[in-house]
Scaffold this motif. Sequence first.
Motif, mmCIF file in Angstrom:
data_model
loop_
_atom_site.group_PDB
_atom_site.id
_atom_site.type_symbol
_atom_site.label_atom_id
_atom_site.label_comp_id
_atom_site.label_asym_id
_atom_site.label_seq_id
_atom_site.Cartn_x
_atom_site.Cartn_y
_atom_site.Cartn_z
ATOM 1 N N UNK A 247 0.817 -1.213 0.000
ATOM 2 C CA UNK A 247 0.000 0.000 0.000
ATOM 3 C C UNK A 247 0.854 1.268 0.000
ATOM 4 N N UNK A 248 2.037 1.177 0.584
ATOM 5 C CA UNK A 248 2.935 2.333 0.685
ATOM 6 C C UNK A 248 4.301 1.968 0.109
ATOM 7 N N UNK A 249 4.348 1.644 -1.173
ATOM 8 C CA UNK A 249 5.586 1.102 -1.753
ATOM 9 C C UNK A 249 6.752 2.079 -1.761
ATOM 10 N N UNK A 250 6.479 3.378 -1.892
ATOM 11 C CA UNK A 250 7.586 4.334 -1.960
ATOM 12 C C UNK A 250 8.424 4.301 -0.685
ATOM 13 N N UNK A 251 7.754 4.202 0.450
ATOM 14 C CA UNK A 251 8.486 4.191 1.709
ATOM 15 C C UNK A 251 9.332 2.936 1.848
ATOM 16 N N UNK A 252 8.739 1.798 1.549
ATOM 17 C CA UNK A 252 9.481 0.548 1.724
ATOM 18 C C UNK A 252 10.545 0.369 0.640
ATOM 19 N N UNK A 253 10.324 0.957 -0.520
ATOM 20 C CA UNK A 253 11.348 0.919 -1.565
ATOM 21 C C UNK A 253 12.552 1.766 -1.182
ATOM 22 N N UNK A 254 12.321 2.813 -0.389
ATOM 23 C CA UNK A 254 13.413 3.709 0.009
ATOM 24 C C UNK A 254 14.181 3.198 1.221
ATOM 25 N N UNK A 255 13.643 2.206 1.913
ATOM 26 C CA UNK A 255 14.263 1.728 3.154
ATOM 27 C C UNK A 255 15.389 0.737 2.871
ATOM 28 N N UNK A 256 16.443 0.836 3.653
ATOM 29 C CA UNK A 256 17.522 -0.154 3.596
ATOM 30 C C UNK A 256 17.286 -1.288 4.587
ATOM 31 N N UNK B 285 16.834 -5.435 3.846
ATOM 32 C CA UNK B 285 17.086 -6.390 4.919
ATOM 33 C C UNK B 285 15.928 -6.307 5.907
ATOM 34 N N UNK B 286 15.540 -7.438 6.460
ATOM 35 C CA UNK B 286 14.415 -7.478 7.387
ATOM 36 C C UNK B 286 14.833 -8.153 8.687
ATOM 37 N N UNK B 287 14.420 -7.553 9.794
ATOM 38 C CA UNK B 287 14.679 -8.113 11.110
ATOM 39 C C UNK B 287 13.394 -8.089 11.927
ATOM 40 N N UNK B 288 13.210 -9.100 12.749
ATOM 41 C CA UNK B 288 12.073 -9.144 13.664
ATOM 42 C C UNK B 288 12.562 -8.737 15.052
ATOM 43 N N UNK B 289 11.862 -7.782 15.671
ATOM 44 C CA UNK B 289 12.328 -7.255 16.956
ATOM 45 C C UNK B 289 11.166 -7.051 17.925
ATOM 46 N N UNK B 290 11.530 -7.052 19.191
ATOM 47 C CA UNK B 290 10.592 -6.687 20.253
ATOM 48 C C UNK B 290 11.365 -5.934 21.321
ATOM 49 N N UNK C 11 7.048 -10.026 5.081
ATOM 50 C CA UNK C 11 8.414 -9.967 4.570
ATOM 51 C C UNK C 11 8.441 -10.144 3.053
ATOM 52 N N UNK C 12 7.615 -11.045 2.550
ATOM 53 C CA UNK C 12 7.546 -11.258 1.102
ATOM 54 C C UNK C 12 7.037 -10.004 0.401
ATOM 55 N N UNK C 13 6.061 -9.335 0.998
ATOM 56 C CA UNK C 13 5.533 -8.107 0.403
ATOM 57 C C UNK C 13 6.581 -6.998 0.394
ATOM 58 N N UNK C 14 7.362 -6.919 1.461
ATOM 59 C CA UNK C 14 8.431 -5.918 1.499
ATOM 60 C C UNK C 14 9.449 -6.180 0.393
ATOM 61 N N UNK C 15 9.751 -7.437 0.171
ATOM 62 C CA UNK C 15 10.732 -7.780 -0.869
ATOM 63 C C UNK C 15 10.167 -7.586 -2.276
ATOM 64 N N UNK C 16 8.843 -7.614 -2.409
ATOM 65 C CA UNK C 16 8.248 -7.351 -3.720
ATOM 66 C C UNK C 16 8.535 -5.928 -4.183
#
Length: 230
Positions: free
Chosen positions: A153-162, A194-199, A183-188
């Motif tokens: 839904x917000x591809x510009x932001x996730x495309x700009x993220x490292x 890079x993706x990390x899971x955090x709490x 995670x798959x959607x972010x990679x699309x």
Amino acid sequence: MSQARLIQLEADILGKNNGYAAANRARFAKAGILALNLVSSPGSGKTTLLCRTLALLAGEFPCAVIEGDQQTSADADRIRATGAPAIQINTGKGCHLDGHMVGHAVDHLNPPDASVLFIENVGNLVCPAAFDLGEAHKVAILSVTEGEDKPLKYPDMFAAADLVLINKTDLLPHLDFDVDLAMANARKVNHRVRLLQVSARTGEGMAAWLDWIRGARLMALSGRPSQAAE
């Protein structure tokens, strides 16, 4: 106002911002400062995650924070309670920080050389994507209380993220959030991300997040003119 005029105004605004961002970036590079632009929706847990991050990094190297919100100094107050210096920028009706605001904030904050500067942007997944602040990296935070389709839904932001931090993973047992799908959607939209899971609550994934910061800081230090000449 015609559509062509609107497009020209937008180009002028972004062009002017890019000039300020370039000046910020040059300043950070000269001082070996790692600047990270933290972006997310409201309520993603950015500030809580940042407070935990600062507590874990305390004494390792200097950190400073620029807080962006439309109103109040609540988040900056929380950051200062960790012992880290922070300055609040209230944007009023504005929906994002810009390079000029950040430059002035850095003047007042005066982060030391070889430090890490966290810029917590206004909670918004639209406007901040277009405005370079001079940061080395955009770090997008996606809470598991949001939908897995946010990157689509917000591809510009996730495309700009490292880096994308999937946050609040301690809540997963109580939700139907599909981490693999998110995670798959972010990679699309960004195959290199890079993706990390955090709490911040349980500490899950925090070691990997801190290691990422350390690595990025070393890269910032390696680019300092004074060090390159040594």
